[in-house]
Design a protein around this motif. Sequence first.
Motif, PDB file in Angstrom:
ATOM      1  N   VAL A   1       0.849  -1.187   0.000  1.00  0.00           N
ATOM      2  CA  VAL A   1       0.000   0.000   0.000  1.00  0.00           C
ATOM      3  C   VAL A   1       0.888   1.241   0.000  1.00  0.00           C
ATOM      4  CG1 VAL A   1      -1.802   1.275   1.225  1.00  0.00           C
ATOM      5  CG2 VAL A   1      -1.789  -1.236   1.280  1.00  0.00           C
ATOM      6  N   LEU A   2       0.775   2.049  -1.057  1.00  0.00           N
ATOM      7  CA  LEU A   2       1.476   3.332  -1.116  1.00  0.00           C
ATOM      8  C   LEU A   2       0.544   4.384  -0.529  1.00  0.00           C
ATOM      9  CD1 LEU A   2       3.969   4.937  -2.157  1.00  0.00           C
ATOM     10  CD2 LEU A   2       2.661   5.343  -4.260  1.00  0.00           C
ATOM     11  N   THR A   3       0.921   4.967   0.593  1.00  0.00           N
ATOM     12  CA  THR A   3       0.000   5.830   1.324  1.00  0.00           C
ATOM     13  C   THR A   3       0.729   6.943   2.055  1.00  0.00           C
ATOM     14  OG1 THR A   3      -1.642   5.866   3.127  1.00  0.00           O
ATOM     15  CG2 THR A   3       0.095   4.212   3.275  1.00  0.00           C
ATOM     16  N   ARG A   4       0.023   8.056   2.250  1.00  0.00           N
ATOM     17  CA  ARG A   4       0.559   9.138   3.065  1.00  0.00           C
ATOM     18  C   ARG A   4       0.347   8.843   4.554  1.00  0.00           C
ATOM     19  NH1 ARG A   4      -2.844  13.952   0.651  1.00  0.00           N
ATOM     20  NH2 ARG A   4      -4.379  12.290   0.932  1.00  0.00           N
ATOM     21  N   ARG A   5      -0.342   7.747   4.851  1.00  0.00           N
ATOM     22  CA  ARG A   5      -0.625   7.378   6.244  1.00  0.00           C
ATOM     23  C   ARG A   5      -0.066   5.989   6.562  1.00  0.00           C
ATOM     24  NH1 ARG A   5      -6.717   7.887   7.674  1.00  0.00           N
ATOM     25  NH2 ARG A   5      -7.015   6.654   5.778  1.00  0.00           N
ATOM     26  N   PRO A   6       1.254   5.785   6.420  1.00  0.00           N
ATOM     27  CA  PRO A   6       1.808   4.443   6.642  1.00  0.00           C
ATOM     28  C   PRO A   6       1.607   3.951   8.072  1.00  0.00           C
ATOM     29  CG  PRO A   6       3.568   6.070   6.473  1.00  0.00           C
ATOM     30  CD  PRO A   6       2.304   6.760   6.052  1.00  0.00           C
ATOM     31  N   GLU A   7       1.637   4.869   9.047  1.00  0.00           N
ATOM     32  CA  GLU A   7       1.455   4.448  10.446  1.00  0.00           C
ATOM     33  C   GLU A   7       0.058   3.866  10.641  1.00  0.00           C
ATOM     34  OE1 GLU A   7       2.238   7.537   9.524  1.00  0.00           O
ATOM     35  OE2 GLU A   7       4.383   7.706  10.015  1.00  0.00           O
ATOM     36  N   TRP A   8      -0.949   4.552  10.058  1.00  0.00           N
ATOM     37  CA  TRP A   8      -2.329   4.057  10.162  1.00  0.00           C
ATOM     38  C   TRP A   8      -2.442   2.693   9.509  1.00  0.00           C
ATOM     39  CZ3 TRP A   8      -6.069   2.341   6.849  1.00  0.00           C
ATOM     40  CH2 TRP A   8      -7.385   2.311   7.318  1.00  0.00           C
ATOM     41  N   ALA A   9      -1.844   2.551   8.323  1.00  0.00           N
ATOM     42  CA  ALA A   9      -1.924   1.285   7.604  1.00  0.00           C
ATOM     43  C   ALA A   9      -1.220   0.163   8.367  1.00  0.00           C
ATOM     44  CB  ALA A   9      -1.310   1.448   6.208  1.00  0.00           C
ATOM     45  N   GLN A  10      -0.058   0.471   8.933  1.00  0.00           N
ATOM     46  CA  GLN A  10       0.675  -0.554   9.680  1.00  0.00           C
ATOM     47  C   GLN A  10      -0.087  -0.975  10.934  1.00  0.00           C
ATOM     48  OE1 GLN A  10       4.431   1.402  10.250  1.00  0.00           O
ATOM     49  NE2 GLN A  10       5.059   1.142   8.113  1.00  0.00           N
ATOM     50  N   GLU A  11      -0.748  -0.010  11.562  1.00  0.00           N
ATOM     51  CA  GLU A  11      -1.522  -0.335  12.760  1.00  0.00           C
ATOM     52  C   GLU A  11      -2.714  -1.217  12.402  1.00  0.00           C
ATOM     53  OE1 GLU A  11      -4.106   1.966  16.224  1.00  0.00           O
ATOM     54  OE2 GLU A  11      -2.590   3.064  15.078  1.00  0.00           O
ATOM     55  N   ARG A  12      -3.366  -0.921  11.286  1.00  0.00           N
ATOM     56  CA  ARG A  12      -4.544  -1.693  10.887  1.00  0.00           C
ATOM     57  C   ARG A  12      -4.164  -3.055  10.336  1.00  0.00           C
ATOM     58  NH1 ARG A  12      -9.837   0.300   7.471  1.00  0.00           N
ATOM     59  NH2 ARG A  12     -10.654  -1.763   6.993  1.00  0.00           N
ATOM     60  N   TRP A  13      -3.076  -3.108   9.565  1.00  0.00           N
ATOM     61  CA  TRP A  13      -2.739  -4.343   8.847  1.00  0.00           C
ATOM     62  C   TRP A  13      -1.367  -4.873   9.224  1.00  0.00           C
ATOM     63  CZ3 TRP A  13      -4.267  -0.755   4.427  1.00  0.00           C
ATOM     64  CH2 TRP A  13      -5.652  -0.796   4.203  1.00  0.00           C
ATOM     65  N   SER A  14      -0.978  -4.735  10.449  1.00  0.00           N
ATOM     66  CA  SER A  14       0.339  -5.172  10.894  1.00  0.00           C
ATOM     67  C   SER A  14       0.588  -6.635  10.520  1.00  0.00           C
ATOM     68  CB  SER A  14       0.463  -5.010  12.415  1.00  0.00           C
ATOM     69  OG  SER A  14       1.700  -5.484  12.858  1.00  0.00           O
ATOM     70  N   GLY A  15       1.650  -6.858   9.753  1.00  0.00           N
ATOM     71  CA  GLY A  15       2.001  -8.213   9.345  1.00  0.00           C
ATOM     72  C   GLY A  15       1.229  -8.728   8.154  1.00  0.00           C
ATOM     73  N   MET A  16       0.205  -7.999   7.721  1.00  0.00           N
ATOM     74  CA  MET A  16      -0.618  -8.462   6.604  1.00  0.00           C
ATOM     75  C   MET A  16      -0.130  -7.920   5.269  1.00  0.00           C
ATOM     76  SD  MET A  16      -4.382  -7.990   8.362  1.00  0.00           S
ATOM     77  CE  MET A  16      -5.186  -7.883   6.774  1.00  0.00           C
ATOM     78  N   VAL A  17       0.194  -6.625   5.259  1.00  0.00           N
ATOM     79  CA  VAL A  17       0.574  -5.978   4.005  1.00  0.00           C
ATOM     80  C   VAL A  17       1.842  -5.166   4.209  1.00  0.00           C
ATOM     81  CG1 VAL A  17      -1.852  -5.822   3.288  1.00  0.00           C
ATOM     82  CG2 VAL A  17      -0.770  -3.878   4.418  1.00  0.00           C
ATOM     83  N   ASN A  18       2.475  -4.808   3.102  1.00  0.00           N
ATOM     84  CA  ASN A  18       3.619  -3.913   3.119  1.00  0.00           C
ATOM     85  C   ASN A  18       3.127  -2.479   2.923  1.00  0.00           C
ATOM     86  OD1 ASN A  18       5.459  -6.231   3.030  1.00  0.00           O
ATOM     87  ND2 ASN A  18       4.764  -6.433   0.911  1.00  0.00           N
ATOM     88  N   THR A  19       3.830  -1.526   3.457  1.00  0.00           N
ATOM     89  CA  THR A  19       3.454  -0.126   3.281  1.00  0.00           C
ATOM     90  C   THR A  19       4.655   0.685   2.824  1.00  0.00           C
ATOM     91  OG1 THR A  19       3.909   0.415   5.603  1.00  0.00           O
ATOM     92  CG2 THR A  19       1.652  -0.253   5.046  1.00  0.00           C
ATOM     93  N   ALA A  20       4.368   1.750   2.092  1.00  0.00           N
ATOM     94  CA  ALA A  20       5.400   2.693   1.657  1.00  0.00           C
ATOM     95  C   ALA A  20       4.773   4.068   1.588  1.00  0.00           C
ATOM     96  CB  ALA A  20       5.955   2.300   0.292  1.00  0.00           C
ATOM     97  N   SER A  21       5.547   5.078   1.949  1.00  0.00           N
ATOM     98  CA  SER A  21       5.054   6.445   1.889  1.00  0.00           C
ATOM     99  C   SER A  21       5.632   7.212   0.708  1.00  0.00           C
ATOM    100  CB  SER A  21       5.386   7.188   3.187  1.00  0.00           C
ATOM    101  OG  SER A  21       6.796   7.193   3.406  1.00  0.00           O
ATOM    102  N   ASP A  22       6.529   6.562  -0.025  1.00  0.00           N
ATOM    103  CA  ASP A  22       7.185   7.229  -1.148  1.00  0.00           C
ATOM    104  C   ASP A  22       7.521   6.189  -2.204  1.00  0.00           C
ATOM    105  OD1 ASP A  22       9.806   8.300  -2.589  1.00  0.00           O
ATOM    106  OD2 ASP A  22       8.754  10.023  -1.746  1.00  0.00           O
TER     107      ASP A  22
END
Length: 303
Positions: free
Chosen positions: A31-52
Amino acid sequence: MKQRILITGGTGFIGSRLVERWWQQGHDVTVLTRRPEWAQERWSGMVNTASDLAQLEGQYDRLVNLAGEGIADARWSDSRKAIIRRSRIQLTEQLVEWAQATGQHFDIVLTGSAVGYYGGFDGADGRQAVSEDSPSGSDFSATLCRDWELAAEPLIDLSNRTVILRTGLVLGPNGGMLKRMWLPFQMGLGGVIGSGQQVLSWIHMRDYCRAIDHICDSDLRGAVNMTAPTPATNRQFTKALGKALHRPTLFPMPTLVAKLAFGEMSELLLQGQQVLPAQLQKSGFRYEYDDLGRALEDIVSLW
């Protein structure tokens, strides 16, 4: 088959449902998002996140571009319209540059647009059905969608298939337009907006997600209208929502009041389009919810 999926807009109303659906199917989702912290909290261990984009590594099989500021989140001042355009078009252009620079070649690209592409019509004018080969309109929403689609055109050369998702009104619990309407209708304060004859082209969230998977498994390409085959007028929608909630709908919003309250953005309430999903139906997609009343009753039961 497991795929590496990159999605923008993955923390939004529609995107978050797709992220969770694909994770459950066993795909590797970033998930490319401006809210990586929110995404990591919701999907910890489920998906990868990137802010850039610079944080992304390797090749992706599927690119899904749904990012964009909410078009109905604030009154349309000149600065707000610029933000709405930039959040869609500039990000899409950046995705193109990244994909070209990193040598990406996707199995499929799904890129966002909306039924606003066809322009807005009020009353009887909106009863004329449009499909994917109909021309674009000329109002703000139409110009926005057309330019968004044009920005994504270079991705055609970087993928086996590119699909433009011309999305209608997506109905689901705890989000979208229904979330804005929920409290007044729950309190018995809902009612017809304007003439009530403007046509709403809608789709149940479950059918939307199923249709995305259907598109990925099919050979569809080009524009696809993401709507149910049964558009409804605002009056019909109001009656169906009131019935699903067991509430009266006796408080209309006259056209003048809507224009005074929302300015140019009132076109989202006062105008509509009868958009038919010709491509989905031709490809054999079967809807679970093509009846508005049943769709709303299901959503109310899940809220």
